[in-house]
Design a protein around this motif. Structure first.
Motif, PDB file in Angstrom:
ATOM      1  N   ALA A  61     -45.107   0.201  11.056  1.00  0.00           N
ATOM      2  CA  ALA A  61     -46.443   0.502  11.566  1.00  0.00           C
ATOM      3  C   ALA A  61     -46.989  -0.571  12.505  1.00  0.00           C
ATOM      4  O   ALA A  61     -47.814  -0.275  13.369  1.00  0.00           O
ATOM      5  CB  ALA A  61     -47.411   0.697  10.402  1.00  0.00           C
ATOM      6  N   HIS A  62     -46.516  -1.814  12.357  1.00  0.00           N
ATOM      7  CA  HIS A  62     -47.152  -2.917  13.075  1.00  0.00           C
ATOM      8  C   HIS A  62     -46.292  -3.597  14.135  1.00  0.00           C
ATOM      9  O   HIS A  62     -46.812  -4.407  14.909  1.00  0.00           O
ATOM     10  CB  HIS A  62     -47.618  -3.977  12.078  1.00  0.00           C
ATOM     11  CG  HIS A  62     -48.796  -3.553  11.261  1.00  0.00           C
ATOM     12  ND1 HIS A  62     -48.673  -2.853  10.079  1.00  0.00           N
ATOM     13  CD2 HIS A  62     -50.125  -3.714  11.467  1.00  0.00           C
ATOM     14  CE1 HIS A  62     -49.876  -2.615   9.587  1.00  0.00           C
ATOM     15  NE2 HIS A  62     -50.771  -3.118  10.400  1.00  0.00           N
ATOM     16  N   TYR A  63     -44.995  -3.301  14.199  1.00  0.00           N
ATOM     17  CA  TYR A  63     -44.139  -3.996  15.159  1.00  0.00           C
ATOM     18  C   TYR A  63     -43.304  -2.995  15.949  1.00  0.00           C
ATOM     19  O   TYR A  63     -42.749  -2.054  15.382  1.00  0.00           O
ATOM     20  CB  TYR A  63     -43.214  -4.991  14.447  1.00  0.00           C
ATOM     21  CG  TYR A  63     -43.952  -5.939  13.523  1.00  0.00           C
ATOM     22  CD1 TYR A  63     -44.661  -7.022  14.022  1.00  0.00           C
ATOM     23  CD2 TYR A  63     -43.954  -5.727  12.148  1.00  0.00           C
ATOM     24  CE1 TYR A  63     -45.346  -7.883  13.175  1.00  0.00           C
ATOM     25  CE2 TYR A  63     -44.634  -6.576  11.291  1.00  0.00           C
ATOM     26  CZ  TYR A  63     -45.335  -7.650  11.814  1.00  0.00           C
ATOM     27  OH  TYR A  63     -46.015  -8.485  10.970  1.00  0.00           O
ATOM     28  N   ASP A  64     -43.221  -3.229  17.255  1.00  0.00           N
ATOM     29  CA  ASP A  64     -42.424  -2.355  18.113  1.00  0.00           C
ATOM     30  C   ASP A  64     -40.931  -2.589  17.929  1.00  0.00           C
ATOM     31  O   ASP A  64     -40.123  -1.688  18.131  1.00  0.00           O
ATOM     32  CB  ASP A  64     -42.804  -2.573  19.583  1.00  0.00           C
ATOM     33  CG  ASP A  64     -44.220  -2.134  19.888  1.00  0.00           C
ATOM     34  OD1 ASP A  64     -44.707  -1.193  19.225  1.00  0.00           O
ATOM     35  OD2 ASP A  64     -44.859  -2.742  20.781  1.00  0.00           O
ATOM     36  N   ASP A  65     -40.575  -3.803  17.569  1.00  0.00           N
ATOM     37  CA  ASP A  65     -39.165  -4.168  17.406  1.00  0.00           C
ATOM     38  C   ASP A  65     -38.649  -3.676  16.052  1.00  0.00           C
ATOM     39  O   ASP A  65     -39.080  -4.165  15.005  1.00  0.00           O
ATOM     40  CB  ASP A  65     -39.017  -5.687  17.491  1.00  0.00           C
ATOM     41  CG  ASP A  65     -37.567  -6.151  17.385  1.00  0.00           C
ATOM     42  OD1 ASP A  65     -36.669  -5.295  17.286  1.00  0.00           O
ATOM     43  OD2 ASP A  65     -37.346  -7.384  17.397  1.00  0.00           O
ATOM     44  N   PRO A  66     -37.723  -2.719  16.030  1.00  0.00           N
ATOM     45  CA  PRO A  66     -37.202  -2.222  14.755  1.00  0.00           C
ATOM     46  C   PRO A  66     -36.408  -3.271  13.984  1.00  0.00           C
ATOM     47  O   PRO A  66     -36.180  -3.131  12.782  1.00  0.00           O
ATOM     48  CB  PRO A  66     -36.311  -1.044  15.166  1.00  0.00           C
ATOM     49  CG  PRO A  66     -35.913  -1.348  16.580  1.00  0.00           C
ATOM     50  CD  PRO A  66     -37.092  -2.056  17.183  1.00  0.00           C
ATOM     51  N   ASN A  67     -35.987  -4.316  14.671  1.00  0.00           N
ATOM     52  CA  ASN A  67     -35.208  -5.388  14.036  1.00  0.00           C
ATOM     53  C   ASN A  67     -36.060  -6.640  13.791  1.00  0.00           C
ATOM     54  O   ASN A  67     -35.536  -7.751  13.695  1.00  0.00           O
ATOM     55  CB  ASN A  67     -34.010  -5.743  14.918  1.00  0.00           C
ATOM     56  CG  ASN A  67     -33.091  -4.559  15.133  1.00  0.00           C
ATOM     57  OD1 ASN A  67     -32.732  -3.856  14.186  1.00  0.00           O
ATOM     58  ND2 ASN A  67     -32.714  -4.324  16.376  1.00  0.00           N
ATOM     59  N   TYR A  68     -37.368  -6.462  13.704  1.00  0.00           N
ATOM     60  CA  TYR A  68     -38.294  -7.587  13.565  1.00  0.00           C
ATOM     61  C   TYR A  68     -37.919  -8.500  12.402  1.00  0.00           C
ATOM     62  O   TYR A  68     -37.939  -9.724  12.525  1.00  0.00           O
ATOM     63  CB  TYR A  68     -39.713  -7.053  13.371  1.00  0.00           C
ATOM     64  CG  TYR A  68     -40.754  -8.132  13.151  1.00  0.00           C
ATOM     65  CD1 TYR A  68     -41.303  -8.818  14.224  1.00  0.00           C
ATOM     66  CD2 TYR A  68     -41.188  -8.465  11.856  1.00  0.00           C
ATOM     67  CE1 TYR A  68     -42.247  -9.820  14.027  1.00  0.00           C
ATOM     68  CE2 TYR A  68     -42.126  -9.465  11.656  1.00  0.00           C
ATOM     69  CZ  TYR A  68     -42.658 -10.129  12.738  1.00  0.00           C
ATOM     70  OH  TYR A  68     -43.587 -11.119  12.539  1.00  0.00           O
ATOM     71  N   LEU A  69     -37.563  -7.922  11.269  1.00  0.00           N
ATOM     72  CA  LEU A  69     -37.270  -8.720  10.077  1.00  0.00           C
ATOM     73  C   LEU A  69     -36.035  -9.607  10.239  1.00  0.00           C
ATOM     74  O   LEU A  69     -35.871 -10.579   9.496  1.00  0.00           O
ATOM     75  CB  LEU A  69     -37.085  -7.806   8.860  1.00  0.00           C
ATOM     76  CG  LEU A  69     -38.347  -7.147   8.313  1.00  0.00           C
ATOM     77  CD1 LEU A  69     -38.005  -6.242   7.142  1.00  0.00           C
ATOM     78  CD2 LEU A  69     -39.364  -8.194   7.885  1.00  0.00           C
ATOM     79  N   ASP A  70     -35.198  -9.281  11.216  1.00  0.00           N
ATOM     80  CA  ASP A  70     -33.991 -10.092  11.422  1.00  0.00           C
ATOM     81  C   ASP A  70     -34.321 -11.503  11.903  1.00  0.00           C
ATOM     82  O   ASP A  70     -33.460 -12.388  11.848  1.00  0.00           O
ATOM     83  CB  ASP A  70     -33.072  -9.417  12.455  1.00  0.00           C
ATOM     84  CG  ASP A  70     -32.493  -8.106  11.946  1.00  0.00           C
ATOM     85  OD1 ASP A  70     -32.548  -7.878  10.727  1.00  0.00           O
ATOM     86  OD2 ASP A  70     -31.998  -7.319  12.772  1.00  0.00           O
ATOM     87  N   ASN A  71     -35.556 -11.713  12.367  1.00  0.00           N
ATOM     88  CA  ASN A  71     -35.953 -13.019  12.878  1.00  0.00           C
ATOM     89  C   ASN A  71     -36.453 -13.964  11.782  1.00  0.00           C
ATOM     90  O   ASN A  71     -36.747 -15.131  12.068  1.00  0.00           O
ATOM     91  CB  ASN A  71     -37.061 -12.860  13.922  1.00  0.00           C
ATOM     92  CG  ASN A  71     -36.629 -12.021  15.110  1.00  0.00           C
ATOM     93  OD1 ASN A  71     -35.547 -12.223  15.636  1.00  0.00           O
ATOM     94  ND2 ASN A  71     -37.469 -11.079  15.514  1.00  0.00           N
TER      95      ASN A  71
END
Length: 271
Positions: free
Chosen positions: A57-67
């Motif tokens: 819901a809050h991030y455009d990057d689907p791989n955000y958690l990888d960071n």
């Protein structure tokens, strides 16, 4: 378009009413009790199931958690709080001698000597008061910035320069809502709320004033083990962590030249 703007205006008015006329008039003790209940919920194991929907819901990057890595250093997030206090997997590349200490919305900025007084509980105060007793000595030509960390921001504070910690001060206070758009003066919560002030003297002998401001739902502001009076800190080194909700104010001898009020700033980016 007209209806959309009208809807946003109505929501803003409702939020201001709740922030100022409801939550804002509660005694500090009541704010803390409610905040503890709220914060404890996000430490429960079942809240880890909220993380993936929240990220979508809050991030455009689907791989955000990888960071990032869980704050608990486990193989997976144990709770929403474990995600909220997530750790950067790789530190940002720092290419400047001065950087932003955190990421968030730059909601106020200006020369200290040109800042207007803010009315707090019937009394007018200068934003120097955010930084406690030492705030009185901040030069007029210093630059004040207030960065609001929204719930979807990375919630760790880092040293904006190389230097030495010369003061740590706990200032008791309320836990009023932090949303800057709810107030005529966006930094008003920083004058009212509980906060920890950390001064760092850089390699040129100049003092940088940092104020780490708490808000509702904040279980605590946690300084790292390496943050103590007399400690040397390196630029980009972690200084503190917020447990839900936060604002970071800085009075600095260096101006911000690459960002403006209303911009999102990133930790590690040059001032």
């Amino acid at each position: 378009m007209k209806n959309d703007r009208s809807g946003k205006g109505f929501k803003a008015k409702v939020f201001r009413f709740i922030s100022i006329s409801v939550w804002g008039v509660l005694p500090g003790g009541a704010q803390r009790k409610i905040s503890r209940v709220y914060a404890n919920i996000y430490n429960r194991r079942w809240t880890k199931h909220l993380i993936k929907p929240y990220v979508r819901a809050h991030y455009d990057d689907p791989n955000y958690l990888d960071n990032y890595l869980p704050a608990s250093q486990s193989n997976e997030y144990r709770s929403f709080q474990d995600f909220f206090t997530r750790v950067l997997k790789f530190p940002p590349q720092i290419i400047s001698d001065t950087i932003w200490a955190c990421e968030g919305l730059l909601c106020e900025y200006g020369k200290v000597g040109e800042l207007e007084l803010v009315k707090v509980k019937g009394q007018k105060r200068h934003l120097r008061a955010v930084f406690g007793e030492e705030g009185k000595s901040i030069p007029d030509d210093y630059y004040f910035s207030n960065v609001f960390l929204h719930n979807n921001n990375y919630h760790r504070i880092h040293a904006p320069i190389n230097g030495t910690v010369t003061r740590i001060e706990h200032v008791p206070g309320d836990l009023v809502l932090l949303r800057p758009w709810a107030y005529k003066d966006p930094s008003l919560p920083a004058l009212r709320n509980e906060r920890i002030n950390v001064d760092v003297v850089d390699n040129k002998g100049r003092k940088w004033y940092m104020s780490i401001v708490g808000g509702p739902g904040v279980g605590s502001i946690v300084l790292t083990h390496s943050t103590f009076v007399g400690a040397s800190v390196l630029i980009g080194q972690e200084v503190a962590t917020f447990l839900l909700g936060s604002t970071c104010c800085i009075a600095a001898p260096e101006p911000c030249v690459q960002s403006h009020v209303g911009d999102q700033v990133e930790m590690g980016d040059p001032l």
